[in-house]
Design a protein around this motif. Structure first.
Motif, PDB file in Angstrom:
ATOM      1  N   LEU A 174      86.209  54.609   7.075  1.00  0.00           N
ATOM      2  CA  LEU A 174      87.135  55.897   6.692  1.00  0.00           C
ATOM      3  C   LEU A 174      88.580  55.011   5.872  1.00  0.00           C
ATOM      4  CD1 LEU A 174      86.231  57.051   9.984  1.00  0.00           C
ATOM      5  CD2 LEU A 174      85.637  58.596   7.890  1.00  0.00           C
ATOM      6  N   ASP A 175      88.553  53.749   5.766  1.00  0.00           N
ATOM      7  CA  ASP A 175      90.255  54.025   6.170  1.00  0.00           C
ATOM      8  C   ASP A 175      90.162  53.363   4.602  1.00  0.00           C
ATOM      9  OD1 ASP A 175      92.965  53.305   6.577  1.00  0.00           O
ATOM     10  OD2 ASP A 175      92.751  51.322   5.731  1.00  0.00           O
ATOM     11  N   MET A 176      89.187  52.424   4.366  1.00  0.00           N
ATOM     12  CA  MET A 176      88.658  52.750   2.890  1.00  0.00           C
ATOM     13  C   MET A 176      88.695  53.495   2.563  1.00  0.00           C
ATOM     14  SD  MET A 176      85.945  50.113   0.917  1.00  0.00           S
ATOM     15  CE  MET A 176      86.979  48.962   1.545  1.00  0.00           C
ATOM     16  N   THR A 223      96.432  48.761  -0.993  1.00  0.00           N
ATOM     17  CA  THR A 223      95.439  48.591   0.146  1.00  0.00           C
ATOM     18  C   THR A 223      94.980  47.640  -0.860  1.00  0.00           C
ATOM     19  OG1 THR A 223      94.091  48.569   1.875  1.00  0.00           O
ATOM     20  CG2 THR A 223      94.018  49.600   0.091  1.00  0.00           C
ATOM     21  N   PHE A 224      95.083  45.944  -0.044  1.00  0.00           N
ATOM     22  CA  PHE A 224      94.322  44.965  -0.897  1.00  0.00           C
ATOM     23  C   PHE A 224      92.634  44.905  -0.207  1.00  0.00           C
ATOM     24  CE2 PHE A 224      92.353  40.449  -0.524  1.00  0.00           C
ATOM     25  CZ  PHE A 224      92.058  40.407  -1.151  1.00  0.00           C
ATOM     26  N   CYS A 225      92.887  44.613   1.251  1.00  0.00           N
ATOM     27  CA  CYS A 225      91.443  44.225   1.842  1.00  0.00           C
ATOM     28  C   CYS A 225      90.687  45.603   2.344  1.00  0.00           C
ATOM     29  CB  CYS A 225      92.498  44.584   3.634  1.00  0.00           C
ATOM     30  SG  CYS A 225      91.282  43.940   4.649  1.00  0.00           S
ATOM     31  N   HIS A 226      90.968  46.785   2.245  1.00  0.00           N
ATOM     32  CA  HIS A 226      90.253  48.234   2.312  1.00  0.00           C
ATOM     33  C   HIS A 226      90.607  48.692   0.964  1.00  0.00           C
ATOM     34  CE1 HIS A 226      90.046  49.114   7.054  1.00  0.00           C
ATOM     35  NE2 HIS A 226      89.470  47.218   6.229  1.00  0.00           N
ATOM     36  N   HIS A 227      90.596  47.296  -0.505  1.00  0.00           N
ATOM     37  CA  HIS A 227      90.811  48.773  -1.814  1.00  0.00           C
ATOM     38  C   HIS A 227      88.991  48.163  -2.019  1.00  0.00           C
ATOM     39  CE1 HIS A 227      90.864  48.997  -5.684  1.00  0.00           C
ATOM     40  NE2 HIS A 227      92.656  49.054  -5.952  1.00  0.00           N
ATOM     41  N   PRO A 228      88.471  49.617  -2.435  1.00  0.00           N
ATOM     42  CA  PRO A 228      86.211  49.777  -2.579  1.00  0.00           C
ATOM     43  C   PRO A 228      86.762  48.728  -3.682  1.00  0.00           C
ATOM     44  CG  PRO A 228      87.966  52.290  -2.041  1.00  0.00           C
ATOM     45  CD  PRO A 228      89.258  50.884  -2.172  1.00  0.00           C
ATOM     46  N   ILE A 229      87.208  49.182  -5.069  1.00  0.00           N
ATOM     47  CA  ILE A 229      87.194  48.303  -6.531  1.00  0.00           C
ATOM     48  C   ILE A 229      87.124  46.983  -5.483  1.00  0.00           C
ATOM     49  CG2 ILE A 229      87.688  47.741  -8.583  1.00  0.00           C
ATOM     50  CD1 ILE A 229      88.176  50.386  -8.892  1.00  0.00           C
ATOM     51  N   LEU A 230      88.154  46.478  -4.976  1.00  0.00           N
ATOM     52  CA  LEU A 230      88.268  44.725  -4.885  1.00  0.00           C
ATOM     53  C   LEU A 230      87.289  44.063  -3.445  1.00  0.00           C
ATOM     54  CD1 LEU A 230      92.299  44.711  -4.969  1.00  0.00           C
ATOM     55  CD2 LEU A 230      90.231  44.004  -6.882  1.00  0.00           C
ATOM     56  N   GLU A 231      86.888  44.662  -2.774  1.00  0.00           N
ATOM     57  CA  GLU A 231      85.670  44.527  -1.671  1.00  0.00           C
ATOM     58  C   GLU A 231      84.724  44.479  -2.540  1.00  0.00           C
ATOM     59  OE1 GLU A 231      87.144  44.709   2.056  1.00  0.00           O
ATOM     60  OE2 GLU A 231      84.494  43.857   2.556  1.00  0.00           O
ATOM     61  N   LYS A 244      75.581  37.389  -7.485  1.00  0.00           N
ATOM     62  CA  LYS A 244      76.520  37.124  -6.164  1.00  0.00           C
ATOM     63  C   LYS A 244      77.940  37.513  -6.682  1.00  0.00           C
ATOM     64  CE  LYS A 244      76.556  32.115  -7.670  1.00  0.00           C
ATOM     65  NZ  LYS A 244      77.592  31.913  -8.667  1.00  0.00           N
ATOM     66  N   GLY A 245      78.910  37.299  -5.267  1.00  0.00           N
ATOM     67  CA  GLY A 245      80.106  38.486  -4.828  1.00  0.00           C
ATOM     68  C   GLY A 245      80.004  37.005  -5.426  1.00  0.00           C
ATOM     69  N   THR A 246      81.515  37.195  -5.719  1.00  0.00           N
ATOM     70  CA  THR A 246      83.003  36.327  -5.744  1.00  0.00           C
ATOM     71  C   THR A 246      83.746  37.103  -4.240  1.00  0.00           C
ATOM     72  OG1 THR A 246      83.981  37.833  -6.882  1.00  0.00           O
ATOM     73  CG2 THR A 246      83.019  36.498  -7.667  1.00  0.00           C
ATOM     74  N   TYR A 247      84.512  35.792  -3.832  1.00  0.00           N
ATOM     75  CA  TYR A 247      85.853  35.393  -3.341  1.00  0.00           C
ATOM     76  C   TYR A 247      86.500  36.849  -2.653  1.00  0.00           C
ATOM     77  CZ  TYR A 247      89.037  34.630   0.027  1.00  0.00           C
ATOM     78  OH  TYR A 247      90.239  35.140   1.645  1.00  0.00           O
ATOM     79  N   HIS A 248      86.245  38.173  -1.480  1.00  0.00           N
ATOM     80  CA  HIS A 248      87.951  38.725  -1.348  1.00  0.00           C
ATOM     81  C   HIS A 248      87.788  38.447   0.466  1.00  0.00           C
ATOM     82  CE1 HIS A 248      89.357  42.912  -1.740  1.00  0.00           C
ATOM     83  NE2 HIS A 248      88.929  43.163  -0.413  1.00  0.00           N
TER      84      HIS A 248
END
Ligand SMILES: *Cc1c(COP(=O)(O)O)cnc(C)c1O
Length: 415
Positions: free
Chosen positions: A79-81, A246-254, A268-272
């Motif tokens: 929800l926070d995201m 927010t970095f941690c709960h950033h929808p695009i970054l996460e 494949k994903g990249t580090y978050h």
């Protein structure tokens, strides 16, 4: 220096988790959690597992949204995201009909308040640009209520709980989506207690641009795993334009760690952040289980067993005020009115984990997450009837037995 005492090993008992959540985590999910190897968060099988989870989640949620993935943590993390796109000064209409939508309202006021408003009352900021429409406990948010509020306030965002678990009420998501479309508001929905229980596809509600759920309820994956979220392209464009703090709960970054980069699926994903192989493995199994059983089948099972439980507690003289398929919210019989909390505590002391409501009025909540069998429902009903007797009430057992028989023998006949 004093020596630090070592505590004995922590033992937590097995309870009957017959509350609003967490649901009973399936043994298959726990086995995957405990048996996954220790592999780091960039191991190919962990990354592959995350990409497969993302694909399964799209099926479970019924969506083509590319930005569909899991947020590490609980329902509030998702929800926070979802609410991260709400920026200070944004106009928002919140529909509140219980504990959880009330907390969603608080989250949004924290995000939409200006710096001055937040400093003024940091734990409960008040801001004119967030309009809270309060719907009384025990009632649902209807399409008419949403229509009237959006027509009047014309907000950028509107938010509602799909199913309000505090009072056990199903809200009108179709009416909500339609009103959002009519008035150009972007809808955000708290689907924490409906995903994996109800039969719905989020793409059927084009007025809703953000969805957030949780691991512990309908998905039955408590070993702290992932809160499912899904965002439309329009949400992502809006977020990209304003940004969010927010970095941690950033929808695009996460999303990057789940193999979603620049709006596209990549191999494949990249580090978050450091994802857990155990959590990925458990979440993967929970989603497999969900799809094997089928969303429609699960929804039908919930509706069937909820009806049996509801009829049984009504046969005991209780009054049910909820309409949610995974949860029965009730008042005790007239002669025991006001003793709801006492009864809940009595049950909980015996590891029969039912719940009170968390906001007034005090009612009893009995949930059936992953307790979808005649044996489980009979056990709940038997324990609940005994608790009423223990407190000096009376139960007409033959009536309750007849209700159980009627529900379950009809089911056998139908098969
Ligand atoms: C349970 C619930 C939450 C909170 O979820 P957590 O997993 O406890 O963080 C939020 N909203 C609704 C509607 C819920 O039922």
């Amino acid at each position: 220096m004093t020596e630090i005492a070592t505590f004995p090993q922590l033992h937590i008992p097995n309870t009957i988790a017959a509350g609003p959540g967490p649901g009973n985590t399936d043994a298959r999910v726990l086995a995957r959690f405990a048996n996954a190897g220790l592999a780091d968060h960039m191991h190919p099988d962990v990354l592959r597992g995350m990409v497969e989870c993302k694909e399964m989640l799209r099926k479970v949620m019924g969506t083509d949204n590319v930005h569909t993935f899991g947020v590490a943590g609980t329902g509030w993390s998702g929800l926070d995201m979802m609410f991260s796109a709400v920026m200070p000064g944004d106009k928002v209409v919140m529909f509140v009909n219980g504990t959880f939508s009330g907390i969603d309202g608080l989250t949004v006021r924290m995000k939409a308040a200006t710096a001055e408003e937040l400093a003024e009352n940091s734990l409960d900021p008040q801001t004119d640009n967030v309009v809270v429409i309060n719907v009384p406990h025990g009632e649902s948010v209807t399409g008419e209520i949403v229509e009237a509020a959006l027509a009047e306030h014309k907000p950028k965002w509107a938010a509602m709980s799909h199913w309000e678990t505090g009072s056990g009420r199903v809200n009108d998501v179709q009416g909500f989506s339609d009103a959002c479309e009519r008035h150009g508001a972007m809808g955000l929905v708290d689907a924490v207690s409906s995903l994996g229980v109800g039969d719905f596809s989020i793409d059927d509600y084009p007025g809703v641009h953000g969805w957030a759920s949780c691991p512990q309820k309908g998905i039955c994956c408590l070993p702290l795993t992932y809160a499912p979220v899904s965002f439309s392209d329009h949400y992502i464009e809006t977020l990209r334009a304003t940004g969010t703090r927010t970095f941690c709960h950033h929808p695009i970054l996460e999303a990057r760690h789940w193999g979603i980069i620049d709006g596209n699926d990549v191999e494949k994903g990249t580090y978050h952040r450091t994802h857990s192989a155990y959590a990925v493995s458990a979440f993967h199994e929970a989603l497999r289980l969900c799809l094997e059983q089928g969303i429609a089948r699960r929804a039908a099972d919930y509706a069937f067993h909820e009806a049996a439980l509801r009829d049984c507690v009504e046969a005991m003289g209780c009054q049910v005020t909820s309409n949610m398929p995974s949860l029965v919210v009730l008042n005790l019989p007239e002669t025991m009115a006001g003793r709801e909390m006492e009864l809940v505590q009595h049950c909980r002391a015996q590891n029969f984990g039912i719940w009170p409501t968390l906001s007034a009025p005090v009612q009893v909540r009995i949930g059936i997450l992953n307790l979808l069998s005649e044996a489980a429902i009979t056990d709940i009903v038997t324990r609940f009837a005994q608790a009423i007797r223990d407190l000096g009430g009376s139960v007409d057992q033959s009536r309750v037995d007849a209700v159980l028989r009627q529900h379950y023998s009809a089911a056998i006949a139908a098969e």
